[in-house]
Design a protein around this motif. Structure first.
Motif, PDB file in Angstrom:
ATOM      1  N   GLU A 185       4.587   2.303   0.226  1.00  0.00           N
ATOM      2  CA  GLU A 185       4.399   1.071  -0.533  1.00  0.00           C
ATOM      3  C   GLU A 185       3.172   1.153  -1.429  1.00  0.00           C
ATOM      4  O   GLU A 185       3.140   0.568  -2.497  1.00  0.00           O
ATOM      5  N   ASN A 186       2.162   1.870  -0.999  1.00  0.00           N
ATOM      6  CA  ASN A 186       0.943   2.026  -1.790  1.00  0.00           C
ATOM      7  C   ASN A 186       1.069   3.119  -2.846  1.00  0.00           C
ATOM      8  O   ASN A 186       0.139   3.370  -3.594  1.00  0.00           O
ATOM      9  N   GLY A 187       2.207   3.794  -2.871  1.00  0.00           N
ATOM     10  CA  GLY A 187       2.416   4.865  -3.823  1.00  0.00           C
ATOM     11  C   GLY A 187       1.774   6.172  -3.411  1.00  0.00           C
ATOM     12  O   GLY A 187       1.717   7.104  -4.199  1.00  0.00           O
ATOM     13  N   ASP A 188       1.279   6.251  -2.178  1.00  0.00           N
ATOM     14  CA  ASP A 188       0.658   7.489  -1.708  1.00  0.00           C
ATOM     15  C   ASP A 188       1.727   8.533  -1.401  1.00  0.00           C
ATOM     16  O   ASP A 188       2.703   8.252  -0.714  1.00  0.00           O
ATOM     17  N   GLU A 189       1.529   9.704  -1.941  1.00  0.00           N
ATOM     18  CA  GLU A 189       2.409  10.813  -1.604  1.00  0.00           C
ATOM     19  C   GLU A 189       1.760  11.560  -0.445  1.00  0.00           C
ATOM     20  O   GLU A 189       0.625  12.034  -0.566  1.00  0.00           O
ATOM     21  N   ILE A 190       2.448  11.643   0.668  1.00  0.00           N
ATOM     22  CA  ILE A 190       1.908  12.230   1.885  1.00  0.00           C
ATOM     23  C   ILE A 190       2.410  13.666   2.025  1.00  0.00           C
ATOM     24  O   ILE A 190       3.610  13.922   1.926  1.00  0.00           O
ATOM     25  N   GLU A 191       1.490  14.577   2.256  1.00  0.00           N
ATOM     26  CA  GLU A 191       1.871  15.968   2.508  1.00  0.00           C
ATOM     27  C   GLU A 191       1.010  16.510   3.641  1.00  0.00           C
ATOM     28  O   GLU A 191      -0.222  16.447   3.575  1.00  0.00           O
ATOM     29  N   THR A 222      -3.762  20.980   6.472  1.00  0.00           N
ATOM     30  CA  THR A 222      -4.123  20.193   5.299  1.00  0.00           C
ATOM     31  C   THR A 222      -3.338  18.892   5.346  1.00  0.00           C
ATOM     32  O   THR A 222      -2.112  18.907   5.457  1.00  0.00           O
ATOM     33  N   ILE A 223      -4.054  17.780   5.273  1.00  0.00           N
ATOM     34  CA  ILE A 223      -3.451  16.451   5.322  1.00  0.00           C
ATOM     35  C   ILE A 223      -3.797  15.762   4.010  1.00  0.00           C
ATOM     36  O   ILE A 223      -4.921  15.299   3.819  1.00  0.00           O
ATOM     37  N   SER A 224      -2.832  15.722   3.086  1.00  0.00           N
ATOM     38  CA  SER A 224      -3.038  15.094   1.788  1.00  0.00           C
ATOM     39  C   SER A 224      -2.450  13.689   1.837  1.00  0.00           C
ATOM     40  O   SER A 224      -1.252  13.523   2.050  1.00  0.00           O
ATOM     41  N   LEU A 225      -3.311  12.690   1.640  1.00  0.00           N
ATOM     42  CA  LEU A 225      -2.887  11.296   1.714  1.00  0.00           C
ATOM     43  C   LEU A 225      -3.026  10.610   0.358  1.00  0.00           C
ATOM     44  O   LEU A 225      -3.571   9.511   0.239  1.00  0.00           O
ATOM     45  N   ALA A 269      -3.959   9.016  -2.925  1.00  0.00           N
ATOM     46  CA  ALA A 269      -5.204   8.482  -3.471  1.00  0.00           C
ATOM     47  C   ALA A 269      -6.311   8.387  -2.431  1.00  0.00           C
ATOM     48  O   ALA A 269      -7.486   8.279  -2.778  1.00  0.00           O
ATOM     49  N   ASN A 270      -5.953   8.439  -1.139  1.00  0.00           N
ATOM     50  CA  ASN A 270      -6.954   8.361  -0.073  1.00  0.00           C
ATOM     51  C   ASN A 270      -7.659   9.682   0.188  1.00  0.00           C
ATOM     52  O   ASN A 270      -8.610   9.729   0.959  1.00  0.00           O
ATOM     53  N   GLY A 271      -7.198  10.761  -0.420  1.00  0.00           N
ATOM     54  CA  GLY A 271      -7.887  12.035  -0.292  1.00  0.00           C
ATOM     55  C   GLY A 271      -7.185  13.036   0.606  1.00  0.00           C
ATOM     56  O   GLY A 271      -6.069  12.819   1.073  1.00  0.00           O
ATOM     57  N   THR A 272      -7.880  14.114   0.843  1.00  0.00           N
ATOM     58  CA  THR A 272      -7.334  15.231   1.615  1.00  0.00           C
ATOM     59  C   THR A 272      -8.278  15.584   2.757  1.00  0.00           C
ATOM     60  O   THR A 272      -9.479  15.725   2.555  1.00  0.00           O
TER      61      THR A 272
END
Length: 158
Positions: free
Chosen positions: A65-71, A80-83, A85-88
């Motif tokens: 919903e926030n548009g965050d692409e999670i990887e 590696t946890i890419s969240l 706009a919240n960072g990595t």
């Protein structure tokens, strides 16, 4: 190599602890006899984090919903946890030190050492504790940061 650490019983005056050995529930042991032992447990820890986060984000709508692409990716000892706009976040094995190193856009860098805390009944608990702040545990820090970002109530027993 097996190292045992003792924590003083702070509920007693300092002079009461001067010559008394600690009780069994205060004993902590670094538990890696071999490098292979470290790799086994560090891999298991990082893979557990990956699996738990995959499940968590797969079933959550908040990041989408926030548009965050999670990887979330674990390869060659690096998680590696890419969240979006919240960072990595990066967690990786440091074999020479037998530690897991943590890099977070919220709390910065930390190093975690594995300890086994022996219980009164001879049972024990395995934990990764910060070398900077022994009261800080890897699982609790990850839980705290996920709650801060997404409101998730999740507990990692690491």
């Amino acid at each position: 190599l097996r190292t045992t650490l003792f924590q003083p019983d702070l509920s007693q005056p300092a002079h009461a602890n001067a010559h008394a050995p600690p009780s069994p529930f205060q004993q902590q042991t670094r538990s890696f006899e071999t490098e292979a032992d470290f790799h086994d447990l560090a891999d298991e820890t990082l893979e557990t984090i990956q699996d738990e986060l995959d499940d968590l984000f797969e079933n959550a709508t908040t990041p989408v919903e926030n548009g965050d692409e999670i990887e979330i990716n674990y390869s060659s000892g690096v998680l590696t946890i890419s969240l979006g706009a919240n960072g990595t976040w990066v967690l990786n094995k440091q074999t020479p030190n037998r530690q897991i190193w943590w890099s977070s856009p919220l709390s910065g860098p930390q190093r975690f050492e594995h300890l086994r805390i022996e219980g009164e009944e001879g049972d024990g608990t395995d934990v990764w504790v910060s070398s900077r702040d022994p009261s800080s545990r890897l699982g609790a820090l990850l839980s705290k940061e996920l709650k801060e970002l997404y409101g998730f109530e999740v507990e990692f027993n690491l």
